[in-house]
Scaffold this motif. Structure first.
Motif, short mmCIF file in Angstrom:
data_model
loop_
_atom_site.label_atom_id
_atom_site.label_comp_id
_atom_site.label_asym_id
_atom_site.label_seq_id
_atom_site.Cartn_x
_atom_site.Cartn_y
_atom_site.Cartn_z
N TYR A 101 8.23 26.28 -4.21
CA TYR A 101 8.12 25.92 -2.79
C TYR A 101 9.20 26.67 -2.03
CZ TYR A 101 6.10 22.95 0.78
OH TYR A 101 5.37 22.50 1.85
N ARG A 102 8.80 27.34 -0.95
CA ARG A 102 9.75 28.12 -0.15
C ARG A 102 10.69 27.21 0.64
NH1 ARG A 102 5.20 30.69 2.75
NH2 ARG A 102 6.29 29.71 4.45
N PRO A 103 11.88 27.73 0.96
CA PRO A 103 12.82 26.95 1.78
C PRO A 103 12.29 26.74 3.20
CG PRO A 103 13.90 28.86 0.79
CD PRO A 103 12.45 28.98 0.51
N PHE A 104 12.72 25.65 3.83
CA PHE A 104 12.36 25.33 5.20
C PHE A 104 13.43 24.39 5.74
CE2 PHE A 104 10.38 22.33 2.36
CZ PHE A 104 10.62 21.11 2.93
N GLN A 105 13.41 24.15 7.03
CA GLN A 105 14.37 23.23 7.64
C GLN A 105 13.69 21.90 7.91
OE1 GLN A 105 15.93 25.17 11.12
NE2 GLN A 105 17.55 26.15 9.94
N GLY A 106 14.47 20.83 7.84
CA GLY A 106 13.96 19.49 8.14
C GLY A 106 13.03 18.99 7.06
#
Length: 143
Positions: A101-106
């Protein structure tokens, strides 16, 4: 049908790290033995669906790795007057079939059909593998 959340587990290198963190937080003064609180900045708009059996799925080191069942969503205002949200989680950490799973914010919503299955009986076998080996097996598609 329950809706889920997905969030990066910043500061944890493994499921065992998350479990130790949950245990430590529950032992702190004011900690509750039946729940684990995670504070986030934004309030989910779809709370009713989340609380209908939803979970918070944790991404650890680039892999969707485990989940905790959502018990409640409690909005509050912090000392600086900023609105925040307490995600009340069941303390049990449930390993799921890992996937990248790719990084993301929140946080993001996770539809039930997209949620990985729990490992169940496989969790004991997978849990004894060193974290780096487990990650390599997932990357190779063998786990």
């Amino acid at each position: 049908m329950p809706l889920h959340l997905i969030k990066l587990c910043v500061g944890c290198d493994s499921i065992q790290d998350l479990e130790a963190w949950v245990l430590e937080r529950r032992r702190m003064p004011g900690g509750s033995p039946g729940e684990h609180i995670h504070t986030t900045r934004m309030m989910p708009k779809r709370c009713e669906a989340l609380l209908d059996g939803g979970s918070l799925y944790w991404v650890i080191k680039g892999q969707l790795a485990c989940r905790q069942r959502l018990l409640d969503v409690r909005p509050f205002t912090d000392a600086d007057g900023i609105g925040r949200c307490r995600l009340v989680l069941e303390p049990a950490v449930v390993p799921v079939r890992p996937r990248p799973y790719r990084p993301f914010q929140g946080w993001r919503y996770l539809e039930p059909d997209d949620a990985p299955p729990d490992l169940g009986d496989e969790a004991a076998d997978v849990g004894v593998l060193p974290e780096t080996m487990r990650r390599e097996l997932v990357a190779l598609g063998l786990l």
